[in-house]
Write an enzyme that holds these catalytic residues in place. Structure first.
Site, short mmCIF file in Angstrom:
data_model
loop_
_atom_site.label_atom_id
_atom_site.label_comp_id
_atom_site.label_asym_id
_atom_site.label_seq_id
_atom_site.Cartn_x
_atom_site.Cartn_y
_atom_site.Cartn_z
N SER A 4 0.89 -1.29 0.03
CA SER A 4 -0.11 -0.04 0.00
C SER A 4 0.88 1.12 -0.01
O SER A 4 1.82 1.48 -1.04
CB SER A 4 -0.89 -0.11 1.12
OG SER A 4 -1.83 1.07 1.28
N ASP B 164 -2.54 6.12 -4.00
CA ASP B 164 -1.40 5.53 -3.45
C ASP B 164 -0.69 4.45 -4.28
O ASP B 164 -1.55 4.15 -5.43
CB ASP B 164 -1.63 5.09 -1.87
CG ASP B 164 -2.62 3.90 -1.80
OD1 ASP B 164 -3.42 3.83 -3.00
OD2 ASP B 164 -2.46 3.24 -0.88
N ASP C 12 -1.33 1.10 -4.38
CA ASP C 12 -2.09 0.00 -4.76
C ASP C 12 -3.63 0.71 -5.34
O ASP C 12 -4.69 -0.10 -5.38
CB ASP C 12 -2.34 -0.96 -3.89
CG ASP C 12 -2.89 -0.61 -2.43
OD1 ASP C 12 -2.54 0.61 -2.09
OD2 ASP C 12 -3.78 -1.45 -1.81
N ASP D 219 -6.09 2.19 -3.61
CA ASP D 219 -7.08 2.33 -2.97
C ASP D 219 -7.66 3.66 -2.19
O ASP D 219 -8.83 3.90 -2.06
CB ASP D 219 -7.21 1.04 -1.82
CG ASP D 219 -6.02 1.06 -0.76
OD1 ASP D 219 -5.15 1.88 -1.19
OD2 ASP D 219 -6.19 0.39 0.28
MG MG Z 1 -3.33 1.47 -0.47
#
Ligand code: MG
Length: 452
Positions: A100, A244, A246, A248
């Protein structure tokens, strides 16, 4: 950094510094434990763009195949897209290789159940027991699974779900100019098409090359997004989006390049969601009271949980929430798309609000109730924690208290929340008040008490 923070194997899965701490063999064993737990069948495996991704992905494939699972390799993909795909395809579960917003030398295994949701408390504990007992399913030659690639269809499924909840035609007609910074992460493979083709925006993008390293601090915070702000101003964009690694989480810049508070990003999404979908709102204890103000106007309830996506998601499940998230972390969770943090629904909601109201982002945000929010990190020694919390409580006998996650002190017009970080040897201190001076005073006095 203390050694215990370099590798964590626990209820949230596995996260650590790749090389000395997070090794291929550990990853393989954990994946084999995962395959044993979910049982034979298809498991979706994807990753963000970290250097260690392909190496660890092979270890994950190996562990799953050894346990008798089939692997669906979705390649580089945003975490929410993977989660939707797991649920959509009826897979047994999924593993996302991403740390992340953590620095590039970290990686981690995010674990999804058959519903495409993060493993809940029980699932995580059971998997951990299985991992510790090392009694893994071991497929024979005839039982060994196969790897199948599917690197296209997941994106389409995700985008179609998002578009159901906004007026895409109205957004397209406005031909918004948007700036994008995908940090060369997983968003790079999906966000440009999402914004231009699905929503008709004119795009000004930086950091959308998934083969390159992260060019900035991975966590999208106001102080890390100078380049995005500059891009918005230089190109005269209507809004700026930053993800970010990834994808999300989402940060938003207004048309002047000012990066919004994450709490306001969540507030805008709540405003949009409650107008369309029934149900209550779930946020963590550190999220702004602006959420309560908005929920009140729709006659909805706000439920508060300890910090952490899993806690918010558990409560959202329990109350069948309309929307939720964590203001401080820039996460919008809209279950009608998927019960997970999703930067794509957050982008679409903002563009939908802009298209409906005809107002610039700064004006839409300006119409939200104003609070002063202050947050900081205080280093501490583990043994001193309960003493510090007691001292803080004793210093404010007039406040209401909530001890479900650290200590929250509440007054009618302000609150304070202090808790130990899950990831660093720090206390996180957050204060919010209607009046700026009251916020400053409460923050400063608490800071002195905690560091004294
Ligand atoms: Mg993330």
């Amino acid at each position: 950094m203390p050694r215990e923070h370099l590798l964590k194997i626990g209820v949230s899965g596995v996260r650590g510094v790749v090389g000395e701490f997070l090794t291929p063999s550990l990853t393989l064993n954990f994946a084999q434990a995962f395959g044993t737990y979910v049982g034979r069948g298809r498991v979706v495996v994807g990753r963000d763009t970290r250097t260690s991704g392909p190496m660890l992905q092979h270890a994950v494939h190996c562990g799953l195949l050894a346990a008798g699972c089939d692997v669906i390799d979705v390649g580089v993909l945003p975490t929410p897209t993977m989660q939707i795909y797991v649920q959509h395809t009826g897979a047994r579960g999924g593993i996302g290789l991403t740390a992340s917003h953590n620095p590039p030398e970290y990686n981690a295994l995010k674990l999804f159940n058959a519903a495409g949701q993060f493993f809940n408390h029980y699932e995580r504990n059971e998997l951990l027991d299985l991992y510790n007992q090392r009694d893994f399913a071991q497929a024979s030659n005839a039982e060994t699974g196969a790897v199948r690639q599917d690197q296209g269809s997941a994106k389409a499924v995700h985008i179609a779900r998002v578009l159901k909840h906004v007026d895409a035609g109205r957004i397209k007609r406005r031909r918004f100019k948007v700036a994008l910074d995908a940090v060369n992460g997983a968003g790079s493979v999906m966000s440009p098409d999402f914004l231009t083709e699905a929503l008709g925006c004119r795009l000004e993008a930086i950091s959308i090359d998934p083969t390159k390293v992260f060019p900035r601090v991975a966590e999208p915070r106001p102080e890390t997004l100078g380049e995005l702000s500059e891009l918005v101003r230089r190109t005269g964009a209507d809004a700026g989006f930053a993800q970010d690694p990834d994808a999300d989480r989402l940060a938003i810049a207004d048309e002047t390049g000012r990066v919004l508070d994450n709490d306001d990003v969540l507030a805008l999404a709540v405003l949009r969601a409650l107008a369309n979908v029934p149900g209550d709102v779930v946020v963590n204890l550190t999220t702004s009271s602006v959420i309560d103000d908005i929920a009140r106007t729709f006659n909805r309830k706000v439920h508060r949980t300890p910090v952490g996506e899993a806690n918010v998601v558990d409560m959202m499940n329990a109350v069948n929430a309309s929307i939720g998230g964590e203001g401080s972390a820039g996460g919008v969770i809209f279950p009608a798309v998927q019960l997970c943090r999703d930067s794509y629904i957050a982008m679409a909601f903002l563009l939908d609000l802009m298209a409906e109201t005809g107002k610039p982002v700064s004006e839409i945000v300006g119409s939200l109730p104003r609070y002063t929010r202050l947050a900081g990190k205080v280093p501490f020694q583990h043994g001193r924690l309960s003493g510090l919390m007691q001292a803080l409580e004793a210093a404010h006998p007039d406040a209401g208290t909530d001890k479900t996650d650290g200590l929250k002190l509440l007054w009618p017009d302000k609150w304070l929340h202090v808790r130990a970080s899950n990831t660093e040897p720090l206390l996180r201190l957050a204060v919010e008040a209607r009046a700026e001076e009251a916020a400053r005073r409460l923050y400063d006095s608490s800071w002195r008490l905690l560091t004294g």
